[in-house]
Design an enzyme around this catalytic site. Sequence first.
Site, PDB file in Angstrom:
ATOM      1  N   LYS A 268       5.404   3.254  11.111  1.00  0.00           N
ATOM      2  CA  LYS A 268       5.437   4.566  10.447  1.00  0.00           C
ATOM      3  C   LYS A 268       5.272   5.702  11.433  1.00  0.00           C
ATOM      4  O   LYS A 268       5.966   6.703  11.377  1.00  0.00           O
ATOM      5  CB  LYS A 268       4.274   4.650   9.447  1.00  0.00           C
ATOM      6  CG  LYS A 268       4.530   3.897   8.170  1.00  0.00           C
ATOM      7  CD  LYS A 268       3.350   4.060   7.227  1.00  0.00           C
ATOM      8  CE  LYS A 268       2.309   2.982   7.423  1.00  0.00           C
ATOM      9  NZ  LYS A 268       2.670   1.662   6.945  1.00  0.00           N
TER      10      LYS A 268
ATOM     11  N   ARG B 277       6.020 -13.142   9.252  1.00  0.00           N
ATOM     12  CA  ARG B 277       6.583 -11.792   9.130  1.00  0.00           C
ATOM     13  C   ARG B 277       8.000 -11.765   9.652  1.00  0.00           C
ATOM     14  O   ARG B 277       8.350 -12.531  10.550  1.00  0.00           O
ATOM     15  CB  ARG B 277       5.782 -10.814   9.996  1.00  0.00           C
ATOM     16  CG  ARG B 277       4.521 -10.317   9.383  1.00  0.00           C
ATOM     17  CD  ARG B 277       3.825  -9.407  10.369  1.00  0.00           C
ATOM     18  NE  ARG B 277       4.215  -8.023  10.201  1.00  0.00           N
ATOM     19  CZ  ARG B 277       3.643  -7.189   9.334  1.00  0.00           C
ATOM     20  NH1 ARG B 277       2.676  -7.621   8.566  1.00  0.00           N
ATOM     21  NH2 ARG B 277       4.021  -5.939   9.238  1.00  0.00           N
TER      22      ARG B 277
ATOM     23  N   GLU C 263       0.876  -1.152   0.000  1.00  0.00           N
ATOM     24  CA  GLU C 263       0.000   0.000   0.000  1.00  0.00           C
ATOM     25  C   GLU C 263       0.921   1.212   0.000  1.00  0.00           C
ATOM     26  O   GLU C 263       1.803   1.311   0.848  1.00  0.00           O
ATOM     27  CB  GLU C 263      -0.877   0.000   1.261  1.00  0.00           C
ATOM     28  CG  GLU C 263      -1.911   1.072   1.188  1.00  0.00           C
ATOM     29  CD  GLU C 263      -2.787   1.149   2.432  1.00  0.00           C
ATOM     30  OE1 GLU C 263      -2.727   0.263   3.291  1.00  0.00           O
ATOM     31  OE2 GLU C 263      -3.518   2.151   2.518  1.00  0.00           O
TER      32      GLU C 263
END
Length: 561
Positions: free
Chosen positions: A267, A257, A32
């Site tokens: 972020k 992951r 994304e």
Amino acid sequence: ALDPNAMFKVGFLDDVYKERPVAPVVTRFPPEPNGFLHIGHSKAIAINFGFARHHGGKCYLRYDDTNPEAEDEIYFTAILDMVRWLGFEPVEITYSSDNFQKLYDLAEQLINKGKAYVCHCNDDEIKAQRGGENHGPRFRCAHADQTPDKNLEEFRGMRDGKYKPREAFLRMKQDITDGNPQMWDLAAYRVLEKPHHRTGSAWRIYPTYDFTHCLCDSFEGITHSLCTTEFIQSRVSYEWLNRELGVYEPMQREYGRLSIQGTVLSKRKILKLVTEKHVRGWDDPRLYTLIGIKRRGVPPGAILEFVNELGVTTAPSIIQLKRFDQTIRRYLELTVPRLLLVLDPIPVVIEDADETALEIDMPFSPKVPTMGSRKVRFTKTVYIDRSDFREVDSKDYFRLAPNKTVGLYQVAYPIKATSFTKDDSTGLVTEIRAVFDKETKKAKTYIHWVGEGSRACEVRIHNSLFKSEKPDDAEGGFLNDLNPESEVVFPSAMIEKEGFDEVRRRAPWPEAAGESALGKGGPESVRFQGMRVAYFAMDSDSTDDKIILNRIVSLKEDSGK
Ligand code: ATP
Ligand code: MG
Ligand code: MG
């Protein structure tokens, strides 16, 4: 050193292929565009592009741009740059948003099949329908009983601006008796009054991840849709939607992951570090964003090697930073040349040396002879590192001291210090006098040096940005765990000029295994080992007049240098 296929020789991806042994294999990397990529994404990139490459197939870069609220133009280029930097070329760059019309048409089709309805419930009502906090019975709201015609009218109303955000959304009519929450009538479309960076204000409704991802995978003919294990539960809804619409069905499989301990990747947290100026920017060499890792000078091949070594399984991996450093070090040892660099120089005047400079031929790497050699100027005054000299000698000390002999790397005779000068105000040694010690044939220890005419540079030594392994657990949050010595700058470092210029000219180092095809261009492709010091790369702040070096990694674990 680099074998992009290595990771697929073991582990679960072999089994994934065996479940669907088709040709060509088609995969996608679907970020994304709402932030910069980080080290974790390198695993996703390596897996998707690597799996396709391994099977002679193809991999798309698909921007999953269905949420205009979070996305920004700058991330599109930044993401593509990093994919290429890692050595992969997408067969095609696609955008989920390019399919907005097609997705819309399929949503109408789903409504016509009686498998979707427009719902006006609020969050609390939906929670209650799903059993509430006490996992009570599940039920559907009255909207689920609307006829397809009514739903179609309502859905078109959503599209045409009849509803404000949150007043209406399209829900899939799945199977609320299923124990998997991904089957509890998920949202397919919501109203968002936000222009999209590609489609402008053409749409007021946007499809959700659950509606979009499986269908875009289907449109592109993805054979193996590889994603992280948070999506295991979503596999059911992924398969449900493609099947209900009778479109081509890709196969979703999941891998663990990659998480790194000792840093932050979110972020929001990195943004805080950037805006409060604890770091130089999103590309600060102390961060584990891919642009930061690149700026620090880590070669892309070392990142792929790291992912290969960890292997691909369904288990999540929480990796310590030092493990990443070990891989980088091992990779650099065989792929970059060695140069002479003195961090904190003191001049040593060798009284009986000739006034005219001598040229010494030095190999770039004792380990990789094909890297060749360069001429290093040996002059009457040389510079050694402050830490290689002691004013007072002792028995267990083997470097330079008054009346003590030490070898200079690749110089025929060792030198012996005769006297030194100090600055009274600082107490620092400012000059050492020495003579050749022609009796001692072979010195016990050799130290590094640079000659007169070397080049001054700034060296940034980066240490961990945080003091602990778990910055998030620090009292008062991760900002209280910042390491005050995470960046130590040596303004007076010197580097042998000829060798460095040669490395710059030849970078990326042609003989370095695997490297020539990767990471072309950019100052960070100038990498070398400063002998006895550390591995370095040129920082992007460098100019022709001012060379700035970043320490990529120390020579040994915990050496402090
Ligand atoms: P983040 O919130 O950290 O950006 P994300 O899951 O939102 O992560 P996307 O930008 O959607 O990330 O990621 C693109 C692809 O990269 C997805 O397939 C995602 O599963 C994968 N990915 C993201 N983080 C990791 C990670 N730490 N390890 C492995 N794959 C990851
Ligand atoms: Mg993301
Ligand atoms: Mg995401």
